[in-house]
Each structure stands twice: as structure tokens, then as C-alpha cells.
Scaffold this active site. Structure first.
Site, PDB file in Angstrom:
ATOM      1  N   GLU A  91       0.821  -1.212   0.000  1.00 17.47           N
ATOM      2  CA  GLU A  91       0.000   0.000   0.000  1.00 17.47           C
ATOM      3  C   GLU A  91       0.855   1.262   0.000  1.00 17.47           C
ATOM      4  O   GLU A  91       1.908   1.297   0.616  1.00 17.47           O
ATOM      5  CB  GLU A  91      -0.830   0.053   1.287  1.00 17.47           C
ATOM      6  CG  GLU A  91      -2.021  -0.857   1.272  1.00 17.47           C
ATOM      7  CD  GLU A  91      -2.706  -0.900   2.626  1.00 17.47           C
ATOM      8  OE1 GLU A  91      -2.954   0.170   3.209  1.00 17.47           O
ATOM      9  OE2 GLU A  91      -2.971  -2.012   3.103  1.00 17.47           O
ATOM     10  N   CYS A 332      -2.613   1.859   8.320  1.00 21.93           N
ATOM     11  CA  CYS A 332      -1.700   1.188   7.387  1.00 21.93           C
ATOM     12  C   CYS A 332      -1.943  -0.307   7.368  1.00 21.93           C
ATOM     13  O   CYS A 332      -2.143  -0.926   8.397  1.00 21.93           O
ATOM     14  CB  CYS A 332      -0.253   1.365   7.811  1.00 21.93           C
ATOM     15  SG  CYS A 332       0.151   2.931   8.501  1.00 21.93           S
TER      16      CYS A 332
HETATM   17  N1  SAH Z   1       7.739   0.881  11.191  1.00 22.91           N
HETATM   18  C1  SAH Z   1       7.770   2.290  11.235  1.00 22.91           C
HETATM   19  C2  SAH Z   1       6.921   2.999  10.211  1.00 22.91           C
HETATM   20  C3  SAH Z   1       5.563   2.457   9.902  1.00 22.91           C
HETATM   21  S1  SAH Z   1       4.159   2.890  10.830  1.00 22.91           S
HETATM   22  C4  SAH Z   1       7.434   2.782  12.618  1.00 22.91           C
HETATM   23  O1  SAH Z   1       7.109   1.978  13.469  1.00 22.91           O
HETATM   24  O2  SAH Z   1       7.531   3.971  12.867  1.00 22.91           O
HETATM   25  C5  SAH Z   1       3.945   4.620  10.872  1.00 22.91           C
HETATM   26  C6  SAH Z   1       3.342   5.087  12.180  1.00 22.91           C
HETATM   27  O3  SAH Z   1       1.976   4.663  12.338  1.00 22.91           O
HETATM   28  C7  SAH Z   1       4.085   4.537  13.390  1.00 22.91           C
HETATM   29  O4  SAH Z   1       4.220   5.528  14.351  1.00 22.91           O
HETATM   30  C8  SAH Z   1       3.148   3.457  13.865  1.00 22.91           C
HETATM   31  O5  SAH Z   1       3.394   3.117  15.198  1.00 22.91           O
HETATM   32  C9  SAH Z   1       1.802   4.100  13.621  1.00 22.91           C
HETATM   33  N2  SAH Z   1       0.669   3.178  13.589  1.00 22.91           N
HETATM   34  C10 SAH Z   1       0.608   1.907  13.160  1.00 22.91           C
HETATM   35  N3  SAH Z   1      -0.621   1.392  13.322  1.00 22.91           N
HETATM   36  C11 SAH Z   1      -1.368   2.377  13.851  1.00 22.91           C
HETATM   37  C12 SAH Z   1      -2.732   2.474  14.263  1.00 22.91           C
HETATM   38  N4  SAH Z   1      -3.559   1.444  14.159  1.00 22.91           N
HETATM   39  N5  SAH Z   1      -3.146   3.642  14.772  1.00 22.91           N
HETATM   40  C13 SAH Z   1      -2.326   4.699  14.886  1.00 22.91           C
HETATM   41  N6  SAH Z   1      -1.029   4.670  14.524  1.00 22.91           N
HETATM   42  C14 SAH Z   1      -0.551   3.521  14.024  1.00 22.91           C
END
Ligand code: SAH
Length: 353
Positions: A91, A332
């Protein structure tokens, strides 16, 4: 077959030399790949036919296929589901802001970091993406929308620092002045906190913004949300971020997904304030996105606002993330999961609603 789109220009020059070709051919090919975004060697019209054929026998480059697009009726955000050459799906998201268009790219198919609230990690890591496959997300979106992408966030599926070499190569390629020439200052890399790799990144001499997914202000809560917290303590990861700032001069962003009843209290905000006080920091509060398979819920708007106010008492700059495309699959990894589930039930002969 070698992936020609993941090569730096000097590497391409070396390849041309080995093929007894003039050096300028490398520049021509690089421009076709990284400025015109061609999908085959035969579109490289200033390259002689014979060389086009030779190239297509020895080199390859991935072209992502758009499997599905969802467009938000609210703000024009477009969420893309791309198919890779091997059939895996990833995605990417296209967002329009007043400061320009931004794309959120994936760096891996799935993820092995295991954050409890995240949809991308539910089935673990399938594989890491090649530099060319990360580039393609941006290039295809520019082609599809006919618009320029000026900002980039590495915040899609995957942990960028778990695919370190390819991600660094991707950043250098997309900011190459002979290619798309994106400003490195407009690139943000988000990590769950692979501390050794943050230290390595600081030495790369790339003025990109680092975003740390913090999500908790004490080790216990962080461990409950993010397995990586068992490997590196808050002190360790925050020290690496401080060093990142010292070495690059770039202000670090801290992401904090606010989860009802888990990390949304005044105490949690106070602790966060104390941890970050005096740092050149920016906190991004993200009310957690509901993921079907997970039970985490977002707090009400008043609680999130109170959390922000509390941080501001410590002089910390905090913003509540404006939700983009809230009418299309939010968090995501959800679009990919839904798509996989649908095609799975279709092959099983079930009907989808
Ligand atoms: N692996 C990396 C980047 C991908 S996620 C990281 O952990 O930073 C990008 C951001 O979205 C990260 O801060 C992650 O913790 C957050 N994230 C993932 N799933 C989420 C959700 N369901 N609700 C809110 N933030 C989320």
C-alpha cells in the site's frame, strides 16, 4: 538479471563501460528510468534498438501494477494497492497538503516488529522491498495523478530500518539531481526505534527528518505495545535520537498513538513532558486507528486535547494528527488485508458483501 533501476548513476556508467558503450548512455538511461518513468526499454527512444534489446536481456526493472485505488471524497487522499512482480501486494498513500503533495511509501511486505496496534505486522514479514520497488510507488503515483510529489514519508507498511541498505539507497536515488531530485529535507523516516540503526543513519550525511514511534512514556507500557522496547530501553532510544539531532541538526519528531485506557492519562502526558522537555522535539499525537483484529480504541477528542495541553505546559510543540482520508481504510496495512481476505473468500466460493 540485474535490477537496473536500483543502480546509482556511477554504477550504471560502469555497466555501460563493460558493454563497450559510451558513458553518456548511462545518463540517458538513468533519466528514462528516474525522470520519465518508462515501463520498458523499448520506450527509451534515444537508445539504439540493438542496445535496447541487449539491455532487456541482461537487465530488468520492476513496474508496479495498480491493483486498486480508493479516493477519499473528503480530502482527495488516494490510497493505492500495488501488485509487485511476484504478486505480493503493498500500500501507498497520496495526500494533498497546502505545502505540496505527499506520498507515504511502504518499505516491506508485512513487518516483523509486532507492534500490537498495527495491521501491517499481523501476518509477519513476507519480504523487504528493493530500492526500485520503493521508488516505483512514488513514480507510479506521479504518473497516475499527473501531479508532482514533493514530500515523502516512510511510514507505510514495514520497518524502514529493518531494510536499511535498500532504504538508504532509495533515499539517495529519489534525491539524485539526475533523477527526480526530491529534496532530502522533505523526506521523513519513521522507525519503531532500532537504536543501532538510528545511530548508523545519523552518520549517512542525509538531512532527512527522523520520526520515532514512541507511543509510551514508560518502559512497561511501551513493552506492552511494542516488542522492540524489550530490546532497547526508552533511555537508550531517546539518547540515540538526541545524537541524531546533534549530528544532523534536524529536529526529531516523536509519534504517539493515543490509545484509550493504555497511554492517554494525565500522568502519561506528564511523564512524556518530562522525557522530552528541553529537546528540540515535535510530538505528533495520533488517535489510534481502529484495526479490525485488534481491540485498541481511540480516546475521545477531549482526552486527546487535554493530553496535548499537558505537553504544552512543558514547552513541547505537539500537534494532533489531522486524519486524512478517514472515509477510506484508515490504518496502514488495512487495505491490503481486506483485499487479501476478499480474494481468499472468493477462491473459497464465498460471497463478499
Ligand atoms: N515501522 C515504522 C513505520 C511504519 S508505521 C514505525 O514503526 O515507525 C507509521 C506510524 O503509524 C508509526 O508511528 C506506527 O506506530 C503508527 N501506527 C501503526 N498502526 C497504527 C494504528 N492502528 N493507529 C495509529 N497509529 C498507528
Amino acid at each position: 538479471m540485474k535490477d537496473i533501476k536500483s543502480m546509482f548513476l556511477p554504477e550504471l556508467e560502469e555497466e555501460m563501460k563493460n558493454l563497450n558503450q559510451p558513458r553518456f548512455r548511462a545518463g540517458q538511461i538513468f533519466a528514462w528510468l528516474h525522470k520519465t518513468y518508462v515501463t520498458s526499454f523499448s520506450e527509451m527512444t534515444n537508445i539504439p534498438k540493438a542496445l535496447q534489446e541487449k539491455l532487456s536481456k541482461e537487465y530488468t526493472f520492476p513496474v508496479l501494477r495498480i491493483e486498486r485505488v480508493q479516493e477519499s471524497a473528503l480530502d482527495g487522499t488516494r490510497k493505492y494497492l500495488f501488485a509487485l512482480g511476484d504478486g505480493n501486494l503493498i500500500e501507498s498513500v497520496f495526500m494533498r497538503y497546502h505545502h505540496g503533495n505527499s506520498v507515504c511509501v511502504s518499505t516491506q511486505v508485512g513487518c516483523r516488529m509486532g507492534c500490537r496496534f498495527c495491521a501491517s505486522t499481523i501476518d509477519g514479514l513476507v519480504r523487504s522491498l528493493e530500492p526500485s520497488e520503493i521508488l516505483e510507488q512514488v513514480y507510479r503515483i506521479e504518473k497516475d495523478t499527473g501531479e508532482t510529489v514533493s514530500n515523502l514519508v516512510l511510514m507505510g507498511s514495514g520497518e524502514p530500518l529493518d531494510n536499511y541498505e535498500n532504504v538508504i539507497r532509495f533515499i539517495r536515488l529519489i534525491s539524485d539531481e539526475n533523477g527526480k531530485n526530491m529534496s532530502r529535507r522533505n523526506i521523513t523516516l519513521s522507525t519503531c526505534g532500532l537504536t543501532d540503526r538510528i545511530r548508523a543513519l545519523a552518520k549517512e550525511d542525509l538531512p532527512i527528518t527522523l520520526a520515532l514511534s514512541l507511543h509510551a512514556s514508560d518502559n512497561e507500557t511501551r513493552k506492552a505495545l511494542m516488542p522492540i522496547a524489550n530490546r532497547y530501553s526508552l533511555d537508550e532510544v531517546l539518547a540515540a535520537c538526541d545524537d541524531y539531532f546533534k549530528m544532523t541538526g534536524r529536529r526529531v519528531s516523536y509519534e504517539y498513538s493515543v490509545v484509550r485506557g493504555v497511554n492517554d492519562t494525565k500522568d502519561a502526558a506528564d511523564r512524556l513532558g518530562k522525557l522530552l522537555k528541553g529537546k528540540n522535539a515535535h510530538v505528533n499525537l495520533i488517535p489510534v486507528n481502529k484495526v479490525e483484529e485488534r481491540s485498541f480504541e481511540r480516546p475521545d477528542a477531549v482526552t486527546v486535547q487535554a493530553f496535548q495541553n499537558e505537553l504544552e505546559k512543558f514547552g513541547i510543540n505537539a500537534t494532533i494528527r489531522r486524519e486524512m482520508g478517514s472515509d477510506i481504510d484508515g490504518a496502514c496495512g488495512q487495505l491490503r488485508r481486506r483485499h487479501l481476505k476478499e480474494s481468499d473468500s472468493m477462491t473459497k466460493g464465498e460471497t463478499t458483501v
